[in-house]
Design an enzyme around this catalytic site. Structure first.
Site, PDB file in Angstrom:
ATOM      1  N   GLU A  51       0.825  -1.226   0.000  1.00  0.00           N
ATOM      2  CA  GLU A  51       0.000   0.000   0.000  1.00  0.00           C
ATOM      3  C   GLU A  51       0.849   1.262   0.000  1.00  0.00           C
ATOM      4  OE1 GLU A  51      -2.595  -3.228   1.778  1.00  0.00           O
ATOM      5  OE2 GLU A  51      -0.529  -2.541   2.138  1.00  0.00           O
ATOM      6  N   PHE A 113     -11.894  -7.531  13.664  1.00  0.00           N
ATOM      7  CA  PHE A 113     -10.774  -7.973  12.837  1.00  0.00           C
ATOM      8  C   PHE A 113     -10.419  -6.886  11.816  1.00  0.00           C
ATOM      9  CE2 PHE A 113      -9.281 -10.249   8.949  1.00  0.00           C
ATOM     10  CZ  PHE A 113      -8.053 -10.651   9.456  1.00  0.00           C
ATOM     11  N   GLN A 114      -9.144  -6.566  11.741  1.00  0.00           N
ATOM     12  CA  GLN A 114      -8.608  -5.545  10.833  1.00  0.00           C
ATOM     13  C   GLN A 114      -9.286  -4.185  11.028  1.00  0.00           C
ATOM     14  OE1 GLN A 114      -8.438  -7.166   6.763  1.00  0.00           O
ATOM     15  NE2 GLN A 114      -6.356  -7.882   7.197  1.00  0.00           N
ATOM     16  N   LYS A 163     -17.790  -1.062   5.552  1.00  0.00           N
ATOM     17  CA  LYS A 163     -18.178  -2.163   4.663  1.00  0.00           C
ATOM     18  C   LYS A 163     -19.705  -2.281   4.572  1.00  0.00           C
ATOM     19  CE  LYS A 163     -17.141  -6.994   3.616  1.00  0.00           C
ATOM     20  NZ  LYS A 163     -16.337  -8.194   3.994  1.00  0.00           N
ATOM     21  N   MET A 479      23.760   9.314   3.367  1.00  0.00           N
ATOM     22  CA  MET A 479      23.687  10.596   4.062  1.00  0.00           C
ATOM     23  C   MET A 479      23.973  10.421   5.554  1.00  0.00           C
ATOM     24  SD  MET A 479      23.367  13.798   3.489  1.00  0.00           S
ATOM     25  CE  MET A 479      22.301  14.428   2.197  1.00  0.00           C
TER      26      MET A 479
END
Length: 580
Positions: A51, A113-114, A163, A479
C-alpha cells in the site's frame, strides 16, 4: 436523476464522476465490495505490491500531471500502510484522495478484525478526512474530497467507508453543487498588499525571489518567468521548486539551504528583501532562524495563511494563489516602469554573478579511478535531457540529483521533500509514468531507498509501465554515513548495507521481469545509460556501483547559521562585499 445501486457501485460511479482515470491499490476484506464494480468501470486499477507503493504512486501521478492522485486500501493494516504517503503528500502539498475500507458500522469501536481508527490516525496529516457509514452520503463525500484535495493549498484527503455502507442498497445522485461552510480558500490577493509589495521591491537594492513548490502546484512558472524578466532579480528555487525556473537562466542561483549552492545561500543571507512565493521558510532552507537573512525584509505570498509568519515575520503578508499574486505584481511593476520607476539591482546582480562563478557546483574525481556518483547523475541528466521526468528517494543521491541534473521545466522533478521518505523513487516514478506515458521517467534511487519499495518493479513489469531506475549504489545509508564521518568521528554505526554483494541488483531486476544492467567504470557510463534509454518495452534497472565516500557539498550543519556554509570539507567561501 437518481439511480438504484449498492454503496460499492455508488463509490465507483462517484470516483468516475470526479474524473478518476487510475487507482493504485490492493483489495482486502473491508474494501472488497468496491472491487467487484471496479471490474466493469472505465477506471484503470493498478494492483500494487504494497500500500505504501500505492500512495507514493498516487503522489507521483499527481505531481507529474497536476491532477488528483487516487489510492485505495482495505481497513486496518491496509490503511495504516498508507499513513506514510499521506503524511508525505501533506508535507509537500500533493493533491491526493485515499479511499479506505472500514469494518461494518455496527462493529466500529469493538476492536473487530482488521479495525483501525484511520480517521483518528490521519487527522494531523490530512487536509480533511471522512468516515462514511450511510451509503447515501457516498457521492457527496467523494465530490467534496476531490474538491478539497485540489483547491487552495493542495493536499491529501481520506475517505474511509464502512463495509456495511458498501454492501447496502442506495441511490446514486452526483451533487450539482457543494456546500462546504468554512472552506473558502482565498485566491485573489489584496490590492493594498500588492501595492505595498511593489513599493518594497522598488526600494530594495538586494532583492531575491525565493521560489517554493507552490509555484509548481499553482502552474505559475510562466508568470514567474515574466516577473524575473521584468525586474532582473536573482532567483532561487527550493528542492520542491526545481524546474519552476530554468536552471540555464543567468538569473538563477540554484537551490538554497542545507545543501544549497553557495550563490543561492549567499543571495538569501545578504539580501535586503526576500520575495517568498509559495515557500514556507523550512528549516532546511533557513538553517538557524535567528541568523537567517538578518538584513532582509520579507514579502510572503502563500495560499495557506497558516504558513505566513509561521517561521519568519512577514513585513508584507499576501494570502492568495501564487499565480494570481505574480500576475498582479507584474501588472503593478509595469505601471511603475511606465512611469519611470524601476529597481536598481545592478551591483547586487554583479556581486552574485561573481559568487556563482567563483563557487560553482563541483566534485572531486576519486583518485583510485572509482565511479563518482555525481558524474553518473550529471551524465544521466545530459543524455536523457530536460523533457525527462526524474524522481528520487531521499539522501545523498537526492541532493546530487537536485544539483547535477539540469531542470528546465516544471513537473520534471518529483521527490519527497518535507517528510524525507526513503523508498519514494520507484513507486513515484511508476505513478508519473502512468500519468505521462509518453515521457521518459528515471527514478534516481539509493541502494538503501531502493530496497524499501523495489517490489513495485513487479507492478511495473506486469502492467507495462517501463520506468528506468538508476541505483546509486555506495553500499551505505550514504547521508547518515556522511554525518557519521563529519560529526561522529567516523564511527559507522549500522550504515553499511553490503549492497554490492547482497542482493545482486542485476539478478533482482531480472527476477522481477526487468532488464538489469551494472556499471562501475567511468568510461562505461555513457554507453550504459544509452543502452537503458534504448529499452522502452520493460523496466530497466542500472546498478551504478559508485565510490563509497563521496559527500554532498556545499553543506550547512544542522542548527547552524547559513553563514557557516562549507563549500567542501575544509573550505568555507570568502565574500568581498565592499561593492555592496
Amino acid at each position: 436523476m437518481s439511480e438504484e445501486m449498492t454503496g460499492a457501485q455508488s463509490l465507483v460511479k462517484s470516483l468516475e464522476a470526479a474524473g478518476t482515470e487510475t487507482i493504485f491499490g490492493i483489495p482486502g476484506g473491508a474494501i472488497l465490495p468496491a472491487y467487484d464494480p471496479l471490474m466493469d468501470s472505465s477506471i484503470r486499477h493498478i494492483l500494487v505490491r504494497h500500500e505504501q507503493g500505492a500512495g507514493h504512486a498516487a503522489q507521483g501521478y499527481a505531481s507529474a500531471t497536476g491532477r488528483v492522485g487516487v489510492c485505495m486500501a482495505t481497513s486496518g493494516p491496509g490503511a495504516t500502510n498508507l499513513v506514510t504517503p499521506i503524511a508525505d503528500a501533506h508535507m509537500d502539498s500533493v493533491p491526493m484522495v485515499a479511499v479506505t475500507g472500514q469494518v461494518g458500522a455496527s462493529m466500529i469501536g469493538t476492536d473487530a478484525f482488521q479495525e483501525a481508527d484511520i480517521r483518528g490516525i490521519t487527522m494531523p496529516i490530512t487536509k480533511h478526512n471522512f468516515l462514511v457509514t450511510d451509503p447515501a452520503d457516498i457521492p457527496r463525500t467523494v465530490a467534496e474530497a476531490f474538491h478539497i484535495a485540489s483547491t487552495g493549498r493542495p493536499g491529501p484527503v481520506l475517505v474511509d467507508v464502512a463495509k456495511s455502507a458498501l454492501q447496502a442498497d442506495t441511490t446514486f445522485e452526483w451533487p450539482a453543487e457543494l456546500h462546504l461552510p468554512g472552506y473558502r480558500p482565498v485566491t485573489r490577493p489584496h490590492a493594498k498588499q500588492i501595492r505595498e509589495a511593489t513599493r518594497l521591491i522598488l526600494e530594495s537594492r538586494r532583492p531575491v525571489l525565493y521560489v517554493g513548490g507552490g509555484v509548481i502546484r499553482a502552474a505559475a512558472s510562466q508568470e514567474l518567468a515574466t516577473l524575473a524578466a521584468l525586474t532582473g532579480m536573482p532567483v532561487v528555487t527550493t528542492l520542491m521548486a526545481r524546474g519552476a525556473f530554468p536552471d540555464s537562466h543567468p538569473q538563477h542561483l540554484g537551490m538554497p539551504g542545507m545543501h544549497g549552492t553557495v550563490a543561492a545561500v549567499a543571495g538569501l543571507q545578504r539580501s535586503d528583501l526576500i520575495i517568498s512565493l509559495g515557500a514556507r521558510f523550512d528549516d532546511r532552507v533557513t538553517g538557524n532562524l535567528d541568523s537567517f537573512a538578518p538584513g532582509a525584509k520579507v514579502i510572503h505570498a502563500d495560499i495557506d495563511p497558516a504558513e505566513i509568519g509561521k517561521n519568519r515575520h512577514a513585513d508584507v503578508p499576501i494570502v492568495g494563489d501564487v499565480r494570481e499574486v505574480l500576475l498582479d505584481l507584474v501588472k503593478a511593476l509595469r505601471l511603475e516602469s511606465d512611469a519611470g520607476n524601476t529597481g536598481d539591482y545592478e551591483a547586487w546582480v554583479e556581486f552574485l554573478s561573481g559568487v556563482k562563478a567563483t563557487y560553482p557546483l563541483g566534485y572531486d574525481t576519486p583518485a583510485d579511478g572509482a565511479l563518482s556518483p555525481q558524474y553518473v547523475i550529471e551524465r544521466l541528466g545530459a543524455i536523457s535531457g530536460p523533457d525527462t521526468i526524474y524522481t528520487a528517494g531521499v539522501g545523498q543521491h537526492q541532493m546530487w540529483a537536485a544539483h547535477y541534473v539540469g531542470y528546465e521545466k516544471p513537473r520534471t522533478w518529483i521527490n519527497s521533500g518535507g517528510l524525507g521518505t526513503m523508498g519514494f523513487a520507484v513507486p513515484g516514478a511508476m505513478g508519473a509514468k502512468v500519468g505521462c506515458p509518453e515521457a521518459t521517467v528515471w527514478a534516481i534511487d539509493g541502494d538503501g531507498c531502493f530496497q524499501m519499495t523495489n517490489q513495485e518493479l513487479a507492478t511495473c513489469a506486469i502492467n507495462d509501465i517501463p520506468i528506468k531506475v538508476a541505483v546509486i549504489n555506495n553500499e551505505s545509508l550514504g547521508m547518515v554515513r556522511q554525518w557519521q564521518t563529519l560529526f561522529y568521528n567516523e564511527r559507522y554505526s549500522n550504515t553499511d548495507l553490503h549492497s554490492k554483494r547482497i542482493p545482486d541488483f542485476v539478478k533482482l531486476a531480472d527476477a522481477y521481469g526487468c532488464v538489469g544492467l551494472a556499471c562501475e567504470r567511468p568510461e562505461d557510463v555513457d554507453a550504459t545509460i544509452e543502452k537503458a534509454m534504448g529499452i522502452n518495452d520493460v523496466p530497466v534497472v542500472v546498478d551504478f556501483r559508485v565510490h563509497r565516500d563521496a559527500m554532498v557539498w556545499p553543506m550547512v550543519a544542522a542548527g547552524t547559521s547559513n553563514d557557516e556554509i562549507k563549500y567542501a570539507r575544509d573550505l568555507a567561501p570568502q565574500f568581498d562585499e565592499d561593492d555592496l
